[in-house]
Design a protein around this motif. Structure first.
Motif, short mmCIF file in Angstrom:
data_model
loop_
_atom_site.label_atom_id
_atom_site.label_comp_id
_atom_site.label_asym_id
_atom_site.label_seq_id
_atom_site.Cartn_x
_atom_site.Cartn_y
_atom_site.Cartn_z
N LEU A 17 -2.67 92.99 80.29
CA LEU A 17 -4.07 92.94 80.71
C LEU A 17 -4.30 91.70 81.56
CD1 LEU A 17 -5.87 94.10 77.41
CD2 LEU A 17 -5.02 95.48 79.32
N ASP A 18 -4.69 90.58 80.93
CA ASP A 18 -4.93 89.35 81.66
C ASP A 18 -5.21 88.26 80.65
OD1 ASP A 18 -6.40 87.24 83.20
OD2 ASP A 18 -6.22 88.68 84.83
N VAL A 19 -4.76 87.05 80.93
CA VAL A 19 -5.01 85.94 80.00
C VAL A 19 -6.49 85.59 79.92
CG1 VAL A 19 -2.71 84.93 80.25
CG2 VAL A 19 -4.55 84.23 81.83
N GLU A 20 -7.30 86.11 80.85
CA GLU A 20 -8.73 85.80 80.84
C GLU A 20 -9.56 86.85 80.11
OE1 GLU A 20 -9.88 84.93 84.91
OE2 GLU A 20 -9.49 82.81 84.52
N VAL A 21 -8.93 87.86 79.52
CA VAL A 21 -9.66 88.84 78.72
C VAL A 21 -10.00 88.18 77.38
CG1 VAL A 21 -9.54 91.03 77.48
CG2 VAL A 21 -8.61 90.84 79.80
N PRO A 22 -11.28 88.02 77.05
CA PRO A 22 -11.64 87.41 75.76
C PRO A 22 -11.25 88.31 74.60
CG PRO A 22 -13.47 87.30 77.32
CD PRO A 22 -12.47 88.23 77.90
N ILE A 23 -10.83 87.69 73.51
CA ILE A 23 -10.50 88.45 72.31
C ILE A 23 -11.19 87.79 71.11
CG2 ILE A 23 -8.32 87.19 71.95
CD1 ILE A 23 -7.21 89.87 70.81
N HIS A 24 -11.72 88.62 70.22
CA HIS A 24 -12.42 88.17 69.03
C HIS A 24 -11.63 88.60 67.80
CE1 HIS A 24 -16.28 87.68 71.38
NE2 HIS A 24 -15.64 88.56 72.14
N PHE A 25 -11.20 87.64 67.00
CA PHE A 25 -10.57 87.94 65.71
C PHE A 25 -11.67 87.81 64.65
CE2 PHE A 25 -6.81 86.33 68.09
CZ PHE A 25 -6.07 87.51 68.05
N THR A 26 -11.96 88.91 63.97
CA THR A 26 -13.09 88.92 63.05
C THR A 26 -12.64 89.16 61.61
OG1 THR A 26 -13.49 91.28 63.48
CG2 THR A 26 -14.68 89.69 64.85
N ALA A 27 -13.48 88.72 60.69
CA ALA A 27 -13.14 88.78 59.27
C ALA A 27 -13.54 90.11 58.65
CB ALA A 27 -13.83 87.64 58.53
N PHE A 28 -12.64 90.66 57.88
CA PHE A 28 -12.88 91.88 57.10
C PHE A 28 -13.63 91.54 55.82
CE2 PHE A 28 -11.28 94.05 53.30
CZ PHE A 28 -11.57 95.38 53.56
N LEU A 30 -8.15 83.50 60.41
CA LEU A 30 -8.75 83.61 61.73
C LEU A 30 -8.40 82.42 62.60
CD1 LEU A 30 -12.31 84.89 60.76
CD2 LEU A 30 -10.31 86.25 61.34
N ILE A 31 -8.39 81.24 62.01
CA ILE A 31 -8.03 80.03 62.75
C ILE A 31 -6.57 80.11 63.21
CG2 ILE A 31 -7.69 77.54 62.54
CD1 ILE A 31 -10.12 77.50 60.65
N GLN A 32 -5.71 80.59 62.33
CA GLN A 32 -4.30 80.76 62.70
C GLN A 32 -4.15 81.79 63.83
OE1 GLN A 32 -1.76 83.06 60.14
NE2 GLN A 32 0.03 81.75 60.55
N ALA A 33 -4.87 82.90 63.73
CA ALA A 33 -4.81 83.94 64.76
C ALA A 33 -5.24 83.37 66.11
CB ALA A 33 -5.68 85.11 64.37
N ARG A 34 -6.29 82.57 66.09
CA ARG A 34 -6.78 81.96 67.33
C ARG A 34 -5.73 81.05 67.96
NH1 ARG A 34 -10.04 77.28 68.53
NH2 ARG A 34 -11.23 77.63 70.46
N LYS A 35 -5.06 80.27 67.13
CA LYS A 35 -4.01 79.37 67.65
C LYS A 35 -2.85 80.16 68.22
CE LYS A 35 -5.05 75.45 64.60
NZ LYS A 35 -4.59 74.61 63.47
N GLY A 42 -1.11 82.07 75.60
CA GLY A 42 -1.70 81.88 76.92
C GLY A 42 -3.10 82.42 77.10
N LEU A 43 -3.67 83.06 76.07
CA LEU A 43 -5.02 83.61 76.21
C LEU A 43 -6.04 82.47 76.28
CD1 LEU A 43 -4.90 86.70 73.83
CD2 LEU A 43 -4.18 86.48 76.22
N LYS A 44 -6.94 82.58 77.23
CA LYS A 44 -7.85 81.46 77.52
C LYS A 44 -9.14 81.47 76.71
CE LYS A 44 -6.19 80.73 82.26
NZ LYS A 44 -6.57 80.63 83.69
N TYR A 45 -9.57 82.64 76.29
CA TYR A 45 -10.86 82.74 75.60
C TYR A 45 -10.67 83.49 74.29
CZ TYR A 45 -12.24 81.68 80.40
OH TYR A 45 -12.35 81.12 81.65
N VAL A 46 -10.49 82.74 73.21
CA VAL A 46 -10.20 83.33 71.91
C VAL A 46 -11.27 82.89 70.92
CG1 VAL A 46 -8.45 83.68 70.13
CG2 VAL A 46 -7.75 83.13 72.47
N GLU A 71 -15.84 75.84 66.10
CA GLU A 71 -14.90 75.74 67.21
C GLU A 71 -14.52 77.12 67.73
OE1 GLU A 71 -10.65 73.63 68.44
OE2 GLU A 71 -11.66 73.10 66.57
N GLY A 72 -14.42 78.09 66.82
CA GLY A 72 -14.07 79.45 67.22
C GLY A 72 -15.21 80.22 67.84
N GLU A 73 -16.39 79.60 67.93
CA GLU A 73 -17.54 80.24 68.55
C GLU A 73 -17.84 79.68 69.94
OE1 GLU A 73 -20.60 79.40 65.74
OE2 GLU A 73 -19.82 80.75 64.21
N ILE A 74 -17.17 78.60 70.31
CA ILE A 74 -17.46 77.89 71.56
C ILE A 74 -16.66 78.48 72.72
CG2 ILE A 74 -17.29 75.67 72.77
CD1 ILE A 74 -17.64 74.29 70.07
#
Length: 365
Positions: A250-261, A278-283, A289-293, A302-305
């Motif tokens: 896809l692209d490193v600029e596609v935002p991805i949201h890891f959400t809690a079950f 979730l913090i580990q997934a973001r890292k 290389g994903l820019k917006y996680v 921090e995961g909301e900014i």
């Protein structure tokens, strides 16, 4: 036995063909449901009446609500704006962890409202000051004809349209459906075929095909969401594979949201997702290389900014769904280094905040 299809539910549907054995096949999604007279598809809202396919939920909604756009979740599509959200009933997936199961698994149509024409929805969104309309709560691909008509009515009033979807749809209807959408949040539920088959009753490859199509063959603004379920799709290995695929295909600029079950539907014995997961997934995603996680369904500032991918400045600071600080220029640049931030931005007039305002069907114009 299938619930009989009443006269009020018989809106002509697209995307089907007759089979040589007398059945008709639905061509909307990869389930390819083959139906005898009176039968409904797996989604329950597309069925056979006589020698034709009908959509049973056209013009009927399970409810309307004005939400912050960040709740969809979309963090790079006119941040801070409000969106009129609605859905119908039914779903073409069978997720055991569905968080909206009372709507998506509904078999009772007496609770669906009857006065929700495309024009009324668009006019109501305009009257309420909504920047966009979201097709959500259940998967809009199964009521594609209705959603596309609503989108046409919205675009006549310069109102954007958003699909919140699992992306499980065949190529022809996918082209028609997404041609009417301005943005999409696609639920990439996991990154293994085993999970998709056992936990959703669908196939992973069809979703990946939709994602590649949206990114490379349309102008739609795309964001992804993955709900992390402890012990099912949250391993470091799977998250790394998923993140690397997004970066590569896809692209490193596609935002991805890891959400809690949270325990729901047929997974009430599974614990809620720890914030640490979730913090580990973001890292992991950032390392790939994903820019917006982002992280969601938990309070992790921090995961909301939204950070500048060039200089690292905090550009959009959020507190849950409320924007605490907004520093982007009107044309989507970082004010510190002038780097372009991927997304759809514009004049930032007001902050809708974390409010959620139900809209009664009688309030529709």
């Amino acid at each position: 036995m299938d619930e009989p299809i009443s006269n009020a539910e018989r809106y002509p549907a697209k995307y089907w063909h007759r089979l040589s054995d007398g059945r008709i096949q639905c061509d909307l999604c990869p389930r390819d449901c083959k139906l005898h007279e009176g039968q409904r598809g797996a989604c329950f809202v597309r069925g056979r009446v006589g020698d034709e396919m009908v959509l049973t939920t056209y013009g009927r909604s399970s409810g309307f609500c004005v939400d912050p756009i960040e709740k969809k979740p979309l963090n790079h599509f006119y941040p801070g704006s409000s969106i009129l959200s609605f859905g119908t009933a039914g779903c073409n997936l069978a997720c055991k962890f569905c968080q909206n199961w009372d709507i998506s698994k509904s078999r009772s149509f007496d609770k669906l409202a009857d006065q929700a024409s495309p024009e009324a929805i668009a006019q109501t969104a305009e009257r309420l000051g909504c920047k966009s309309v979201a097709f959500t709560y259940n998967d809009p691909v199964i009521f594609a004809e209705y959603a596309m008509d609503v989108a046409d009515a919205c675009h006549e009033r310069d109102i954007k349209t958003v699909a919140v979807t699992a992306g499980y749809i065949h190529a022809e209807p996918r082209r028609d459906f997404f041609a009417k959408m301005d943005a999409a949040n696609v639920d990439l539920k996991a990154f293994t075929e085993e999970f998709y088959v056992k936990q959703t009753g669908s196939r992973l490859q069809s979703v990946l095909d939709t994602l590649k199509y949206l990114k490379h063959e349309t102008q739609i603004w795309l964001e992804l969401t993955t709900l992390l379920i402890p012990g099912f799709n949250d391993s470091a290995e799977e998250l790394q594979a998923l993140s690397e695929w997004v970066a590569r295909e896809l692209d490193v600029e596609v935002p991805i949201h890891f959400t809690a079950f949270h325990p729901d539907y047929k997974m009430i014995d599974i614990p809620s997702t720890p914030t640490s997961t979730l913090i580990q997934a973001r890292k992991i995603a950032q390392t790939a290389g994903l820019k917006y996680v982002y992280t969601g369904n938990v309070h992790n500032r921090e995961g909301e900014i939204t950070f500048c991918s060039s200089c690292g400045a905090a550009l959009i600071e959020r507190d849950w769904y409320e924007i605490a600080q907004y520093r982007l220029t009107t044309d989507g640049h970082c004010p510190d280094c002038n780097a372009t931030i991927a997304g759809r931005f514009g004049e930032y007039a007001e902050i809708f905040g974390r409010r959620r305002i139900p809209v009664a069907i009688g309030d529709l114009i």
